[in-house]
Structures are given as structure tokens and as C-alpha cells.
Design an enzyme around this catalytic site. Sequence first.
Site, mmCIF file in Angstrom:
data_model
loop_
_atom_site.group_PDB
_atom_site.id
_atom_site.type_symbol
_atom_site.label_atom_id
_atom_site.label_comp_id
_atom_site.label_asym_id
_atom_site.label_seq_id
_atom_site.Cartn_x
_atom_site.Cartn_y
_atom_site.Cartn_z
ATOM 1 N N HIS A 106 0.864 -1.205 0.000
ATOM 2 C CA HIS A 106 0.000 0.000 0.000
ATOM 3 C C HIS A 106 0.893 1.245 0.000
ATOM 4 C CE1 HIS A 106 -3.488 2.433 0.550
ATOM 5 N NE2 HIS A 106 -3.852 2.110 1.762
ATOM 6 N N HIS B 108 -2.239 -2.051 -9.744
ATOM 7 C CA HIS B 108 -3.241 -1.427 -8.869
ATOM 8 C C HIS B 108 -4.507 -2.278 -8.909
ATOM 9 C CE1 HIS B 108 -5.775 1.661 -7.049
ATOM 10 N NE2 HIS B 108 -4.646 2.232 -6.688
ATOM 11 N N ASP C 292 2.790 5.556 -6.489
ATOM 12 C CA ASP C 292 4.030 5.426 -5.721
ATOM 13 C C ASP C 292 5.276 5.330 -6.586
ATOM 14 O OD1 ASP C 292 2.041 3.545 -3.527
ATOM 15 O OD2 ASP C 292 2.967 5.466 -3.084
HETATM 16 C C1 SDX Z 1 -1.445 2.250 -3.307
HETATM 17 O O1 SDX Z 1 -6.175 0.909 -3.413
HETATM 18 C C2 SDX Z 1 -5.688 2.075 -3.589
HETATM 19 O O2 SDX Z 1 -6.327 2.981 -4.031
HETATM 20 C C3 SDX Z 1 -4.275 2.246 -3.103
HETATM 21 C C4 SDX Z 1 -3.592 3.570 -3.451
HETATM 22 C C5 SDX Z 1 -4.226 4.711 -2.716
HETATM 23 O O3 SDX Z 1 -4.117 5.840 -3.202
HETATM 24 O O4 SDX Z 1 -4.740 4.475 -1.589
HETATM 25 O O5 SDX Z 1 -3.675 3.796 -4.853
HETATM 26 C C6 SDX Z 1 -2.122 3.551 -3.033
HETATM 27 O O6 SDX Z 1 -1.429 1.403 -2.443
HETATM 28 C C7 SDX Z 1 -0.869 2.002 -4.680
HETATM 29 C C8 SDX Z 1 -0.290 0.563 -4.824
HETATM 30 C C9 SDX Z 1 1.144 0.574 -4.238
HETATM 31 N N1 SDX Z 1 1.656 -0.846 -4.178
HETATM 32 C C10 SDX Z 1 2.645 -1.231 -4.991
HETATM 33 O O7 SDX Z 1 3.129 -0.556 -5.898
HETATM 34 C C11 SDX Z 1 3.163 -2.640 -4.685
HETATM 35 C C12 SDX Z 1 3.300 -3.411 -5.979
HETATM 36 N N2 SDX Z 1 1.943 -3.681 -6.530
HETATM 37 C C13 SDX Z 1 1.330 -4.924 -6.215
HETATM 38 O O8 SDX Z 1 1.657 -5.495 -5.004
HETATM 39 C C14 SDX Z 1 -0.129 -5.012 -6.654
HETATM 40 O O9 SDX Z 1 -0.200 -4.535 -7.937
HETATM 41 C C15 SDX Z 1 -1.210 -4.339 -5.805
HETATM 42 C C16 SDX Z 1 -1.120 -4.762 -4.386
HETATM 43 C C17 SDX Z 1 -1.092 -2.864 -5.905
HETATM 44 C C18 SDX Z 1 -2.547 -4.773 -6.372
HETATM 45 O O10 SDX Z 1 -2.629 -6.122 -6.181
HETATM 46 P P1 SDX Z 1 -3.925 -6.976 -6.620
HETATM 47 O O11 SDX Z 1 -4.973 -6.094 -7.197
HETATM 48 O O12 SDX Z 1 -4.279 -7.844 -5.478
HETATM 49 O O13 SDX Z 1 -3.416 -7.806 -7.827
HETATM 50 P P2 SDX Z 1 -2.675 -9.200 -7.701
HETATM 51 O O14 SDX Z 1 -1.638 -9.129 -6.619
HETATM 52 O O15 SDX Z 1 -3.708 -10.269 -7.622
HETATM 53 O O16 SDX Z 1 -1.904 -9.260 -9.096
HETATM 54 C C19 SDX Z 1 -2.524 -9.770 -10.284
HETATM 55 C C20 SDX Z 1 -1.380 -10.353 -11.100
HETATM 56 C C21 SDX Z 1 -0.561 -11.394 -10.341
HETATM 57 O O17 SDX Z 1 0.056 -12.210 -11.296
HETATM 58 P P3 SDX Z 1 -0.589 -13.709 -11.579
HETATM 59 O O18 SDX Z 1 -0.814 -14.350 -10.225
HETATM 60 O O19 SDX Z 1 -1.882 -13.417 -12.310
HETATM 61 O O20 SDX Z 1 0.422 -14.413 -12.427
HETATM 62 O O21 SDX Z 1 -0.438 -9.311 -11.419
HETATM 63 C C22 SDX Z 1 0.807 -9.602 -10.794
HETATM 64 C C23 SDX Z 1 0.539 -10.598 -9.699
HETATM 65 O O22 SDX Z 1 1.688 -11.392 -9.436
HETATM 66 N N3 SDX Z 1 1.299 -8.355 -10.236
HETATM 67 C C24 SDX Z 1 2.541 -7.925 -10.324
HETATM 68 C C25 SDX Z 1 2.553 -6.675 -9.700
HETATM 69 N N4 SDX Z 1 1.335 -6.387 -9.263
HETATM 70 C C26 SDX Z 1 0.558 -7.430 -9.587
HETATM 71 N N5 SDX Z 1 3.641 -8.510 -10.879
HETATM 72 C C27 SDX Z 1 4.771 -7.787 -10.794
HETATM 73 N N6 SDX Z 1 4.876 -6.563 -10.215
HETATM 74 C C28 SDX Z 1 3.781 -5.989 -9.660
HETATM 75 N N7 SDX Z 1 3.874 -4.800 -9.087
#
Ligand code: SDX
Length: 435
Positions: free
Chosen positions: A268, A307, A363
Amino acid sequence: MADQTFTITDNRTGQTFTLPVTDGTIRAMDLRQMKTGPEDFGAMTYDPAFLNTASCRSAITFIDGDRGILRYRGYPIEELAEKCSFLEVAWLLLHGELPTQAELDSWIAEVKHHTMIHETTKKFLTGFRYNAHPMTMFISTVAALSSVYPECKHVLDPAIRRQEIVRLIAKVPTIAAYCYRHQLGFPYVYPDNELSYPENFLNMLWRMAEPKYSANPVLARALDILFILHADHEQNCSTNVMRCVGSSQADPYVSVAAAAAALSGPLHGGANEEVLRMLDEIGSVENVRAYVDKVKSGHGKLMGFGHRVYKNYDPRARIIKWTAEQVFEVTGRNPKLEIALALEKIALEDEYFVKRKLYPNVDFYSGIIYQAMGFDPAMFTVLFAIPRTVGWLAQWQEMIQDPEQKISRPRQVYTGYDARKVVPLAERAPLTMKA
Ligand code: SDX
């Protein structure tokens, strides 16, 4: 107009149910009538992490993740970032309308009146080791304010809610700056209420022996824009926590502290600090391809990418990228920007990320700006928490005023043992034997 209902047949009993559809949703409670017999509790929805569950009705922020749209109270984030100040947007989020000049002047004066923190609050901070993470200090100190203002527990009193909302908006920059100064062993700098909200924050962070701090106007404006971009984001993880903790009628200080605790997680708000660690680990543009391949093979994530809602470019990331150029005019270009730009280019063209609709989020670039402005990466999430305090409070206020809301208490699908008898102590087998 088409009949706004779902007709569902329960194939377990052959019964058919017609459920009203409102705003594209059905009420989960309408499923409870679907039973296999009188003993049956009734059907529920199962939605771990709330991927497809609306927990509330809100008029504060609108996001269209597919089209990369973000609006606060109907105003596009791009216009607010260009034409407004953070305190103007704070008023908008809390009151639903942009303020008039008179309203804004009075609002600014009210916030400035509360920027000081009680001298005892500073003593909470001195209890932390010099290397304590600023986010840990921030969370604890905000919660501790609950003890300084005991009247804050009367959350159903609108006048008290308003007073605590102003106090929190006014004091979180002061607390954040003191967390930063404590780490460095520098004396705390008192607020200077002749300065604007962002200028005063920079004053409390960075004034040393000079009698009057003078903030660089470009950096102060960049910070104001970053605060606007981070102010709210509908039902994100930390806002969900704010609403959940607030639903028990806990006071706003411990609720904001709980929300900030959720924000601190690396998935997050903690991601901005992780992005800098990732860019440091990559080290150079030449290493970007190898790092991306490592992520694609399942080792780690591209921090600052992806996201839950945006399946297109996060509109905030685009504005932050523009703001970075303004900051670098003053601070000099952060060399990490080249690595970030190369990483973004490769990822946006790579099938792995395209297929998963992974784009830079808020971020990805914010940390590069903060570092260029002189912030230590450990402060980045605190910089996120300051403006998001306004969003948490606006959502909290809306929750308290919503007649449909009550204490949050989800159900579960029980997967444990059925009833069983206690075995006498001497007769119990060790856990390892039960594998
Ligand atoms: C914020 O919700 C909000 O509004 C939050 C926010 C706000 O203003 O409050 O916008 C702020 O929290 C932004 C997000 C910051 N986090 C990161 O940058 C961390 C990296 N991102 C991920 O951890 C992820 O993308 C999330 C947590 C942001 C979202 O995760 P989801 O929606 O649960 O998606 P998921 O983990 O199920 O991913 C779907 C697929 C997966 O691959 P498969 O299992 O289908 O093979 O996408 C892949 C994930 O492995 N994936 C990524 C990835 N994010 C998702 N692969 C590589 N790098 C990434 N960053």
C-alpha cells in the site's frame, strides 16, 4: 426501463428468487432467504480481500480504473492539482464543495491555529530510539493524541468531530516533522503560522539556525500538488480500516493511527519507499532488463506498478511525473529517474505486464521527487499519510453520518473441526504426530 432485478434459481431446492438491483448491486442480505431447509443460515457471498464487494455508498471520490479517471467530489484530479491548494481540496473533500475566498481564509486560519502539539506529546517521541522508523513514530504519536483530547471520544457530536478533524489536519505535519527531526537528533522547530501549509511543513523539517525559514516556492508548490494527489482514493485498504475502526465509534485519533498502520504496508503506501530500494538494487539502466526478467520469473514485484482498481495509467502518476521535472529544475535531476523511465518503458511494452494491465501507480515516481527534495526514503510513507489523513477523516465523517452504517462485522466460511471432546492432558498426542 428494463426491470432492475435479478432472478436467481436455487438449484439445490428448485426455488426461484427475484432480487432488486440498485446501482448495479444486490444486497448481500437478500441472499439469506436462499436456504436448503429451516436449519440453514442462508446463502452469503464469499469475497476474500473484497475484490467485488461495495462496503458503503460514498460521494467523495470517483475512480474509473479502466479509463484512468480520478475525481474528488466530481472535479478531475488534473484540474484540482493545477488550480487549487491542498487546504482548498481538504475543504472540498470534507464539505463537498470548493470553498469561497471567505470560507478558505477562515479555514486556513482555523487550521493554522492548531498546528502546535501539546508539549507532553513531544515526550512520546523522545521515547523512540534514534533509528525508529518514522512511520512507527507517526502512528504511535497520532494515537497518543487521543489521550491529550479526551473529549474526542464523543464522535457523535458534530462540533467535537469538526474540532478533532481540524486538529488532526493541522497537527499531522507537525508530528511528521518532529519524527524526522528526532531521527537526526535535531531540535524541534515550532510551526510558523505566517507560512502556508506546505511551507510551514518544510520549515519544521529543515529550519536550522536561521531566524526565519524561507521555502523554495517551487518545492512548496510541488509538495502542495503531491498532497492533493494523495488526499483520497475511495475505499483503499487504509480507508477501509478507517471506516472499520471508526464503525465501533473509536475516536478519530486511534482510527487515523490504525489507517496509517494499514498504509505503512509495502503493498500500500509503503510502496513508495520500496520503489527507491528497488531502483537502488537495479543500480543502472543497463540492469533494468535483467531485473524485469527476474520479476517475470516470479521473483519479487515491480514496486510502484499495478493497482487493484487502475487497469490503465494511474492519473496521479502522470501528474507526479510532470511535477518531477519542476522539482529537478531546482534540485538537479535525480539520476534514479533514468532507471525509472527505462523500467517503465520496458514494462509497458512487455507482454507479462501488458496482459496483467500493470501500469505505474502513484508510488512509482513520488519517491524520486521526495528524494530529490531531500527526504530520506523512510519518510516517504509519512509524506503519504499527511494528506491522506484528510481523506480518512472525510470518509470517517461520511460513515458516521450514513444511517445505513453500523459496526463492521463480516461473516466467515468455517473450515475448522466439528464439535469434539477435550482429551485428558496425559493422553494427548504431540502436534507433530498429527501431521
Ligand atoms: C497504493 O487501493 C488504492 O487505491 C491504493 C492507493 C491509494 O491511493 O490508496 O492507490 C495507493 O497502495 C498504490 C499501490 C502501491 N503498491 C505497490 O506498488 C506494490 C506493488 N503492486 C502490487 O503489489 C499489486 O499490484 C497491488 C497490491 C497494488 C494490487 O494487487 P492486486 O490487485 O491484489 O493484484 P494481484 O496481486 O492479484 O496481481 C494480479 C497479477 C498477479 O500475477 P498472476 O498471479 O496473475 O500471475 O499481477 C501480478 C501478480 O503477481 N502483479 C505484479 C505486480 N502487481 C501485480 N507482478 C509484478 N509486479 C507488480 N507490481
